[in-house]
Design an enzyme around this catalytic site. Structure first.
Site, PDB file in Angstrom:
ATOM      1  N   CYS A  23     -42.194 -16.444  99.378  1.00  0.00           N
ATOM      2  CA  CYS A  23     -41.093 -17.306  98.948  1.00  0.00           C
ATOM      3  C   CYS A  23     -40.701 -18.150 100.155  1.00  0.00           C
ATOM      4  O   CYS A  23     -40.166 -17.635 101.135  1.00  0.00           O
ATOM      5  CB  CYS A  23     -39.914 -16.465  98.466  1.00  0.00           C
ATOM      6  SG  CYS A  23     -38.450 -17.453  98.050  1.00  0.00           S
ATOM      7  N   GLU A  62     -42.404 -22.151  94.067  1.00  0.00           N
ATOM      8  CA  GLU A  62     -43.756 -21.745  94.427  1.00  0.00           C
ATOM      9  C   GLU A  62     -44.675 -22.940  94.164  1.00  0.00           C
ATOM     10  O   GLU A  62     -44.347 -23.828  93.369  1.00  0.00           O
ATOM     11  CB  GLU A  62     -44.228 -20.533  93.620  1.00  0.00           C
ATOM     12  CG  GLU A  62     -43.430 -19.262  93.832  1.00  0.00           C
ATOM     13  CD  GLU A  62     -43.549 -18.664  95.229  1.00  0.00           C
ATOM     14  OE1 GLU A  62     -44.322 -19.222  96.054  1.00  0.00           O
ATOM     15  OE2 GLU A  62     -42.880 -17.667  95.502  1.00  0.00           O
TER      16      GLU A  62
END
Length: 222
Positions: free
Chosen positions: A2, A103
């Site tokens: 992340c 993402e």
């Protein structure tokens, strides 16, 4: 991993929706939070006060603060054993406030990577499982840092990336902060959040630059 996330709500909304305590620092709406920047965390399950810590964990024993740029995430499967995270996992767990995360998906034909934003279906804020540290400089001063734990992705995120942040539900988040909580129970929290409670969509590549931080970034690409 992340590497970017969002927190677009005002402090008053966050306090109400997440049942938080006072904000020690002012938290402004953010659309593109990046490593090395200050992020809002909660450490104490009783006061639930919100503080700002730098994203990128620097272990208390480290000789070089540059290590923080490599420790923005910790694999939940091994964090309790890894030297960089072991002490923090045992003694210094935190919640990191968010309402979305990004993402990147590799495009066919060498077209680069397309960014996707993932949120809850009802757009409510949530909390990442995090770890924090206090690092003291040899010449004086202290640095407060944190990292986000990651896990295997759910089906939704897995179509884009092979990891996702650990998102704690309302019941888990305060147990995560309990210093007496058994490690075996904590490890049961290290699972992907249910796909059917989330949504994801492609967004503008403006998010690729940390300098871009505005509402246009979180709008779906048409």
């Amino acid at each position: 991993m992340c590497g970017r996330f969002t927190l677009t709500l005002e402090p008053g909304e966050l306090q109400e929706l997440l049942d938080l305590g006072p904000f020690v620092h002012i938290v402004q709406p953010r659309y593109n939070i990046a490593p090395s920047q200050p992020v809002p965390i909660v450490k104490d399950p009783n006061t639930r006060a919100v503080e700002l810590y730098q994203w990128g964990l620097v272990p208390f024993w480290s000789k070089d603060i540059k290590i923080g740029s490599r420790l923005i995430n910790a694999r939940s499967e091994t964090a309790a054993e890894k030297p960089s995270f072991r002490a923090a996992f045992k003694y210094r767990r935190c919640l990191i406030l968010a309402d979305g995360f990004y993402e990147w998906k590799k495009e066919a034909g060498g077209g680069g990577k397309a960014p996707y934003l993932f949120t809850l279906k009802d757009d409510r804020p949530f909390t990442f499982a995090g770890l924090y540290e206090h690092w003291e400089s040899p010449v004086g001063g202290e640095l407060h840092t944190c990292t986000i734990l990651t896990c295997e992705p759910n089906a939704l995120v897995g179509a884009v990336h092979n990891r996702m942040p650990v998102m704690l539900n309302a019941e888990q988040r305060w147990q995560w902060l309990n210093p007496e909580m058994d490690r075996k129970i904590l490890m049961t929290f290290m699972k992907p959040y249910p796909s059917d409670e989330m949504k994801g969509f492609e967004v503008s590549r403006m998010v690729n630059s940390p300098g871009n931080d505005n509402p246009d970034i979180v709008r779906p690409v048409e």
